[in-house]
Design a protein around this motif. Structure first.
Motif, PDB file in Angstrom:
ATOM      1  N   ILE A   1       0.859  -1.192   0.000  1.00 11.25           N
ATOM      2  CA  ILE A   1       0.000   0.000   0.000  1.00 11.25           C
ATOM      3  C   ILE A   1       0.890   1.236   0.000  1.00 11.25           C
ATOM      4  CG2 ILE A   1      -1.734   1.307   1.280  1.00 11.25           C
ATOM      5  CD1 ILE A   1      -2.797  -1.394   2.318  1.00 11.25           C
ATOM      6  N   LYS A   2       0.753   2.021  -1.044  1.00 16.46           N
ATOM      7  CA  LYS A   2       1.582   3.211  -1.266  1.00 16.46           C
ATOM      8  C   LYS A   2       0.690   4.446  -1.428  1.00 16.46           C
ATOM      9  CE  LYS A   2       5.284   0.622  -1.760  1.00 16.46           C
ATOM     10  NZ  LYS A   2       5.723   0.093  -0.513  1.00 16.46           N
ATOM     11  N   PRO A   3       1.266   5.650  -1.366  1.00 21.23           N
ATOM     12  CA  PRO A   3       0.470   6.870  -1.573  1.00 21.23           C
ATOM     13  C   PRO A   3      -0.266   6.897  -2.916  1.00 21.23           C
ATOM     14  CG  PRO A   3       2.568   7.443  -0.592  1.00 21.23           C
ATOM     15  CD  PRO A   3       2.630   5.970  -0.922  1.00 21.23           C
ATOM     16  N   ALA A   4       0.248   6.218  -3.910  1.00 18.04           N
ATOM     17  CA  ALA A   4      -0.420   6.168  -5.212  1.00 18.04           C
ATOM     18  C   ALA A   4      -1.735   5.381  -5.144  1.00 18.04           C
ATOM     19  CB  ALA A   4       0.504   5.539  -6.246  1.00 18.04           C
ATOM     20  N   ASP A   5      -1.930   4.617  -4.076  1.00 19.64           N
ATOM     21  CA  ASP A   5      -3.141   3.810  -3.924  1.00 19.64           C
ATOM     22  C   ASP A   5      -4.297   4.563  -3.262  1.00 19.64           C
ATOM     23  OD1 ASP A   5      -1.921   1.560  -5.052  1.00 19.64           O
ATOM     24  OD2 ASP A   5      -1.098   0.942  -3.104  1.00 19.64           O
TER      25      ASP A   5
ATOM     26  N   GLY B   1     -11.732  -1.833   3.221  1.00 20.38           N
ATOM     27  CA  GLY B   1     -11.734  -0.385   3.326  1.00 20.38           C
ATOM     28  C   GLY B   1     -11.103   0.288   2.140  1.00 20.38           C
ATOM     29  N   GLN B   2     -11.029   1.597   2.249  1.00 23.13           N
ATOM     30  CA  GLN B   2     -10.462   2.420   1.197  1.00 23.13           C
ATOM     31  C   GLN B   2      -9.193   3.079   1.719  1.00 23.13           C
ATOM     32  OE1 GLN B   2     -12.928   5.730  -0.005  1.00 23.13           O
ATOM     33  NE2 GLN B   2     -12.057   5.693  -2.058  1.00 23.13           N
ATOM     34  N   VAL B   3      -8.181   3.130   0.895  1.00 20.14           N
ATOM     35  CA  VAL B   3      -6.933   3.786   1.267  1.00 20.14           C
ATOM     36  C   VAL B   3      -7.164   5.295   1.200  1.00 20.14           C
ATOM     37  CG1 VAL B   3      -4.486   4.080   0.721  1.00 20.14           C
ATOM     38  CG2 VAL B   3      -5.591   1.856   0.356  1.00 20.14           C
ATOM     39  N   ILE B   4      -6.844   5.960   2.310  1.00 19.37           N
ATOM     40  CA  ILE B   4      -6.971   7.417   2.383  1.00 19.37           C
ATOM     41  C   ILE B   4      -5.672   7.983   2.960  1.00 19.37           C
ATOM     42  CG2 ILE B   4      -9.484   7.367   2.666  1.00 19.37           C
ATOM     43  CD1 ILE B   4      -9.034   7.933   5.687  1.00 19.37           C
ATOM     44  N   LYS B   5      -5.540   9.312   2.932  1.00 17.90           N
ATOM     45  CA  LYS B   5      -4.392   9.958   3.576  1.00 17.90           C
ATOM     46  C   LYS B   5      -4.678  10.063   5.068  1.00 17.90           C
ATOM     47  CE  LYS B   5      -3.079  12.617  -0.451  1.00 17.90           C
ATOM     48  NZ  LYS B   5      -2.920  13.924  -1.048  1.00 17.90           N
TER      49      LYS B   5
ATOM     50  N   VAL C   1      -5.237  16.439   3.834  1.00 21.71           N
ATOM     51  CA  VAL C   1      -4.488  16.780   2.629  1.00 21.71           C
ATOM     52  C   VAL C   1      -3.179  16.014   2.510  1.00 21.71           C
ATOM     53  CG1 VAL C   1      -3.409  18.708   1.380  1.00 21.71           C
ATOM     54  CG2 VAL C   1      -5.523  19.069   2.645  1.00 21.71           C
ATOM     55  N   VAL C   2      -2.538  15.717   3.621  1.00 23.20           N
ATOM     56  CA  VAL C   2      -1.215  15.090   3.594  1.00 23.20           C
ATOM     57  C   VAL C   2      -1.190  13.878   4.511  1.00 23.20           C
ATOM     58  CG1 VAL C   2      -0.013  17.235   3.083  1.00 23.20           C
ATOM     59  CG2 VAL C   2      -0.358  16.568   5.458  1.00 23.20           C
ATOM     60  N   GLY C   3      -0.079  13.179   4.480  1.00 25.41           N
ATOM     61  CA  GLY C   3       0.130  12.085   5.418  1.00 25.41           C
ATOM     62  C   GLY C   3       0.277  10.744   4.740  1.00 25.41           C
ATOM     63  N   ASP C   4       0.704   9.787   5.535  1.00 20.81           N
ATOM     64  CA  ASP C   4       0.879   8.420   5.063  1.00 20.81           C
ATOM     65  C   ASP C   4      -0.477   7.811   4.710  1.00 20.81           C
ATOM     66  OD1 ASP C   4       3.556   8.692   5.732  1.00 20.81           O
ATOM     67  OD2 ASP C   4       3.234   7.888   7.753  1.00 20.81           O
ATOM     68  N   PRO C   5      -0.479   6.787   3.879  1.00 19.70           N
ATOM     69  CA  PRO C   5      -1.728   6.095   3.597  1.00 19.70           C
ATOM     70  C   PRO C   5      -2.208   5.317   4.830  1.00 19.70           C
ATOM     71  CG  PRO C   5      -0.010   5.449   2.026  1.00 19.70           C
ATOM     72  CD  PRO C   5       0.627   6.294   3.076  1.00 19.70           C
TER      73      PRO C   5
END
Length: 170
Positions: free
Chosen positions: A82-86, A141-145, A149-153
């Protein structure tokens, strides 16, 4: 407490506020002798408990309605992948609960780990079952920040359920 098969709970904050306002109202009535205040005071006290129960029930119902579509779309995902692109991606993860926080506030947050890593799993309503440290769970679930606005997934869970009692087989 259950309403129509949906587990509903009141947070400790709501209970404390109910008790404090009940004490204030009782003290006011005893000191002033103004029993007419009870005419509006008692309904307000009742609403201090009813409104959070109704909101929790509605949130839980909404999450329960999302589960079938999440199950259809989610693919089993390793936590390390799981990466920020997700961000926005629907995922299913399985792992061991290493920490369970804020359950009494009806905004539980779990640290779930598999052999590849760990991730924070947040819910914005109470879980449908009591999840504790060392439970092996499946999360939809859904990957969110982490922050708006910012932060790890992190995973915004719509469902978290136990799949095994022990973690030896994980």
């Amino acid at each position: 407490m259950e309403i129509k098969g949906t587990r509903v709970q009141v947070s400790i904050i709501h209970i404390v506020m109910f008790v404090i306002f009940t004490l204030f109202l009782s003290l006011y009535v005893v000191l002033t002798g103004d029993y007419g205040t009870l005419f509006w005071g008692i309904p307000v006290l009742i609403m201090l408990l009813v409104i959070p129960i109704v909101l929790n029930y509605m949130s839980r119902q909404e999450y329960d309605q999302l589960i079938p579509s999440y199950e259809a779309e989610a693919k089993l995902t390793r936590i390390s992948s799981i990466k920020p692109a997700d961000i926005g991606k629907i995922v299913k993860i399985e792992g061991v609960v290493e920490r369970a926080l804020f359950k009494s506030l009806n905004r539980p947050q779990f640290m779930v780990a598999d052999k590849s890593g760990e991730i924070s799993v947040k819910m914005f309503t109470s879980a449908s079952e009591d999840i504790r440290k060392d439970d092996v769970v499946e999360v939809l679930g859904q990957v969110i920040k982490r922050y708006v606005v910012v932060g790890d997934p992190v995973v915004n869970a719509v469902s978290i359920k136990k799949i095994r009692k022990d973690k030896k087989n994980n």
